[in-house]
Design a protein around this motif. Structure first.
Motif, PDB file in Angstrom:
ATOM      1  N   SER A  45      64.795  38.179 -57.150  1.00 52.04           N
ATOM      2  CA  SER A  45      63.774  39.261 -57.441  1.00 52.04           C
ATOM      3  C   SER A  45      62.536  38.698 -57.187  1.00 52.04           C
ATOM      4  CB  SER A  45      64.249  40.112 -58.611  1.00 52.04           C
ATOM      5  OG  SER A  45      63.818  39.314 -59.705  1.00 52.04           O
ATOM      6  N   ILE A  46      62.294  37.555 -57.571  1.00 52.23           N
ATOM      7  CA  ILE A  46      60.817  36.898 -57.414  1.00 52.23           C
ATOM      8  C   ILE A  46      60.861  35.683 -56.287  1.00 52.23           C
ATOM      9  CG2 ILE A  46      60.207  37.274 -59.860  1.00 52.23           C
ATOM     10  CD1 ILE A  46      61.080  34.420 -60.463  1.00 52.23           C
ATOM     11  N   SER A  47      61.905  35.311 -55.600  1.00 49.83           N
ATOM     12  CA  SER A  47      61.864  34.399 -54.851  1.00 49.83           C
ATOM     13  C   SER A  47      61.729  34.802 -53.420  1.00 49.83           C
ATOM     14  CB  SER A  47      63.018  33.356 -54.825  1.00 49.83           C
ATOM     15  OG  SER A  47      64.329  33.989 -54.482  1.00 49.83           O
ATOM     16  N   GLY A  48      61.295  33.722 -52.460  1.00 49.34           N
ATOM     17  CA  GLY A  48      61.125  34.359 -50.935  1.00 49.34           C
ATOM     18  C   GLY A  48      61.410  33.227 -50.020  1.00 49.34           C
ATOM     19  N   LEU A  49      61.510  33.447 -48.933  1.00 50.50           N
ATOM     20  CA  LEU A  49      61.793  32.314 -47.852  1.00 50.50           C
ATOM     21  C   LEU A  49      60.447  32.288 -46.856  1.00 50.50           C
ATOM     22  CD1 LEU A  49      63.730  30.219 -46.643  1.00 50.50           C
ATOM     23  CD2 LEU A  49      64.735  31.980 -45.303  1.00 50.50           C
ATOM     24  N   CYS A  50      60.175  31.292 -46.407  1.00 53.78           N
ATOM     25  CA  CYS A  50      59.108  30.947 -45.578  1.00 53.78           C
ATOM     26  C   CYS A  50      59.680  29.976 -44.563  1.00 53.78           C
ATOM     27  CB  CYS A  50      57.849  30.581 -46.232  1.00 53.78           C
ATOM     28  SG  CYS A  50      56.548  30.509 -44.943  1.00 53.78           S
ATOM     29  N   ILE A  51      59.904  30.269 -43.323  1.00 51.45           N
ATOM     30  CA  ILE A  51      60.185  29.762 -42.261  1.00 51.45           C
ATOM     31  C   ILE A  51      58.974  29.693 -41.203  1.00 51.45           C
ATOM     32  CG2 ILE A  51      62.569  29.187 -42.739  1.00 51.45           C
ATOM     33  CD1 ILE A  51      63.238  31.440 -40.716  1.00 51.45           C
ATOM     34  N   PRO A  52      58.960  28.738 -40.308  1.00 49.76           N
ATOM     35  CA  PRO A  52      57.961  29.089 -39.179  1.00 49.76           C
ATOM     36  C   PRO A  52      57.897  30.246 -38.506  1.00 49.76           C
ATOM     37  CG  PRO A  52      58.777  26.589 -39.144  1.00 49.76           C
ATOM     38  CD  PRO A  52      59.421  27.485 -40.202  1.00 49.76           C
ATOM     39  N   GLY A  53      56.901  31.155 -38.578  1.00 46.42           N
ATOM     40  CA  GLY A  53      57.031  32.444 -37.803  1.00 46.42           C
ATOM     41  C   GLY A  53      57.642  33.546 -38.572  1.00 46.42           C
ATOM     42  N   GLN A  54      58.007  33.359 -39.894  1.00 46.50           N
ATOM     43  CA  GLN A  54      58.755  34.430 -40.599  1.00 46.50           C
ATOM     44  C   GLN A  54      58.273  34.195 -42.401  1.00 46.50           C
ATOM     45  OE1 GLN A  54      62.801  34.635 -40.052  1.00 46.50           O
ATOM     46  NE2 GLN A  54      62.670  34.515 -37.690  1.00 46.50           N
ATOM     47  N   CYS A  55      57.025  34.257 -42.397  1.00 47.68           N
ATOM     48  CA  CYS A  55      56.696  33.992 -43.782  1.00 47.68           C
ATOM     49  C   CYS A  55      56.570  35.410 -44.380  1.00 47.68           C
ATOM     50  CB  CYS A  55      55.599  33.386 -44.059  1.00 47.68           C
ATOM     51  SG  CYS A  55      55.964  31.379 -43.518  1.00 47.68           S
ATOM     52  N   SER A  56      56.723  35.648 -45.516  1.00 46.51           N
ATOM     53  CA  SER A  56      56.501  36.738 -46.429  1.00 46.51           C
ATOM     54  C   SER A  56      54.988  36.458 -46.982  1.00 46.51           C
ATOM     55  CB  SER A  56      57.452  37.140 -47.551  1.00 46.51           C
ATOM     56  OG  SER A  56      57.586  36.300 -48.449  1.00 46.51           O
ATOM     57  N   SER A  57      54.224  37.441 -47.034  1.00 48.47           N
ATOM     58  CA  SER A  57      52.981  37.548 -47.648  1.00 48.47           C
ATOM     59  C   SER A  57      53.102  37.604 -49.111  1.00 48.47           C
ATOM     60  CB  SER A  57      52.062  38.781 -47.239  1.00 48.47           C
ATOM     61  OG  SER A  57      52.651  39.892 -47.656  1.00 48.47           O
ATOM     62  N   GLY A  58      51.956  37.375 -49.924  1.00 51.86           N
ATOM     63  CA  GLY A  58      51.865  37.379 -51.234  1.00 51.86           C
ATOM     64  C   GLY A  58      51.488  36.122 -52.073  1.00 51.86           C
ATOM     65  N   SER A  59      51.596  36.233 -53.361  1.00 55.70           N
ATOM     66  CA  SER A  59      51.188  35.021 -54.110  1.00 55.70           C
ATOM     67  C   SER A  59      52.223  33.957 -54.248  1.00 55.70           C
ATOM     68  CB  SER A  59      50.608  35.488 -55.655  1.00 55.70           C
ATOM     69  OG  SER A  59      49.524  36.289 -55.156  1.00 55.70           O
ATOM     70  N   TRP A  60      52.004  32.762 -54.405  1.00 52.74           N
ATOM     71  CA  TRP A  60      53.168  31.799 -54.442  1.00 52.74           C
ATOM     72  C   TRP A  60      52.907  31.109 -55.952  1.00 52.74           C
ATOM     73  CZ3 TRP A  60      56.921  31.369 -50.941  1.00 52.74           C
ATOM     74  CH2 TRP A  60      56.799  32.089 -49.841  1.00 52.74           C
ATOM     75  N   ALA A  61      53.869  30.999 -56.714  1.00 53.90           N
ATOM     76  CA  ALA A  61      53.537  30.466 -57.882  1.00 53.90           C
ATOM     77  C   ALA A  61      54.121  28.830 -57.712  1.00 53.90           C
ATOM     78  CB  ALA A  61      54.555  30.870 -59.192  1.00 53.90           C
ATOM     79  N   GLY A  62      54.907  28.606 -57.078  1.00 55.87           N
ATOM     80  CA  GLY A  62      55.803  27.190 -56.874  1.00 55.87           C
ATOM     81  C   GLY A  62      56.361  27.133 -55.441  1.00 55.87           C
ATOM     82  N   MET A  63      56.631  26.129 -55.118  1.00 57.81           N
ATOM     83  CA  MET A  63      57.218  26.135 -53.703  1.00 57.81           C
ATOM     84  C   MET A  63      58.346  25.064 -53.750  1.00 57.81           C
ATOM     85  SD  MET A  63      54.438  26.181 -50.800  1.00 57.81           S
ATOM     86  CE  MET A  63      52.776  27.126 -51.076  1.00 57.81           C
ATOM     87  N   LEU A  64      59.334  24.984 -52.982  1.00 61.71           N
ATOM     88  CA  LEU A  64      60.634  23.986 -52.721  1.00 61.71           C
ATOM     89  C   LEU A  64      60.285  23.720 -51.157  1.00 61.71           C
ATOM     90  CD1 LEU A  64      62.960  22.176 -53.188  1.00 61.71           C
ATOM     91  CD2 LEU A  64      64.277  24.530 -52.767  1.00 61.71           C
ATOM     92  N   VAL A  65      60.023  22.889 -50.750  1.00 63.56           N
ATOM     93  CA  VAL A  65      59.677  22.394 -49.341  1.00 63.56           C
ATOM     94  C   VAL A  65      60.793  21.333 -48.864  1.00 63.56           C
ATOM     95  CG1 VAL A  65      58.007  21.238 -47.614  1.00 63.56           C
ATOM     96  CG2 VAL A  65      57.418  22.664 -49.735  1.00 63.56           C
ATOM     97  N   VAL A  66      61.290  21.496 -47.724  1.00 65.53           N
ATOM     98  CA  VAL A  66      62.013  20.641 -47.228  1.00 65.53           C
ATOM     99  C   VAL A  66      61.567  20.054 -45.781  1.00 65.53           C
ATOM    100  CG1 VAL A  66      64.584  20.259 -46.234  1.00 65.53           C
ATOM    101  CG2 VAL A  66      63.973  21.553 -48.092  1.00 65.53           C
ATOM    102  N   THR A  67      61.608  18.772 -45.729  1.00 64.53           N
ATOM    103  CA  THR A  67      60.710  18.235 -44.704  1.00 64.53           C
ATOM    104  C   THR A  67      61.632  16.912 -44.095  1.00 64.53           C
ATOM    105  OG1 THR A  67      59.549  16.732 -45.818  1.00 64.53           O
ATOM    106  CG2 THR A  67      58.416  18.648 -45.443  1.00 64.53           C
ATOM    107  N   PRO A  68      61.354  16.697 -42.920  1.00 61.26           N
ATOM    108  CA  PRO A  68      62.444  15.290 -42.407  1.00 61.26           C
ATOM    109  C   PRO A  68      61.845  14.150 -43.125  1.00 61.26           C
ATOM    110  CG  PRO A  68      61.507  16.593 -40.324  1.00 61.26           C
ATOM    111  CD  PRO A  68      60.721  17.279 -41.703  1.00 61.26           C
ATOM    112  N   ARG A  69      63.041  13.347 -43.499  1.00 67.62           N
ATOM    113  CA  ARG A  69      62.848  12.143 -43.916  1.00 67.62           C
ATOM    114  C   ARG A  69      61.995  11.205 -42.951  1.00 67.62           C
ATOM    115  NH1 ARG A  69      67.409   8.457 -47.001  1.00 67.62           N
ATOM    116  NH2 ARG A  69      66.047   6.886 -47.150  1.00 67.62           N
ATOM    117  N   GLU A  70      61.068  10.661 -43.637  1.00 64.07           N
ATOM    118  CA  GLU A  70      60.192   9.414 -42.887  1.00 64.07           C
ATOM    119  C   GLU A  70      60.711   8.108 -43.452  1.00 64.07           C
ATOM    120  OE1 GLU A  70      56.011  10.134 -43.555  1.00 64.07           O
ATOM    121  OE2 GLU A  70      56.150  12.243 -43.217  1.00 64.07           O
ATOM    122  N   ASP A  71      60.922   7.266 -42.652  1.00 58.03           N
ATOM    123  CA  ASP A  71      61.621   6.030 -42.959  1.00 58.03           C
ATOM    124  C   ASP A  71      60.708   4.931 -42.850  1.00 58.03           C
ATOM    125  OD1 ASP A  71      64.192   6.782 -43.550  1.00 58.03           O
ATOM    126  OD2 ASP A  71      64.592   6.915 -41.367  1.00 58.03           O
TER     127      ASP A  71
END
Length: 71
Positions: A45-71
């Protein structure tokens, strides 16, 4: 509904369902279709998903971000 699950020590999967699935349906998706060992259901009810080109608008309280690992 949104969730994240652990496949192994190096692999996660993020699940997003556009319908009104419930906690049981998300849990069986993790277990039976994604073969997760552990999962975390993110409050739909309070979470959302943001992928390139498909982000919901609104305020963000916190984020979980997954990025490629840098070795």
């Amino acid at each position: 509904r949104n969730g994240i699950c652990l496949i192994d020590a190096h692999t996660i999967k993020i699940a997003w369902t556009p319908d009104h699935s419930n906690l049981y349906e998300m849990a069986t998706l993790f277990r039976d279709r994604l073969s997760c060992t552990d999962g975390l259901y993110l409050d739909g009810s309070i979470s959302g998903l943001c992928i390139p080109g498909q982000c919901s608008s609104g305020s963000w309280a916190g984020m979980l971000v997954v990025t490629p690992r840098e070795d």
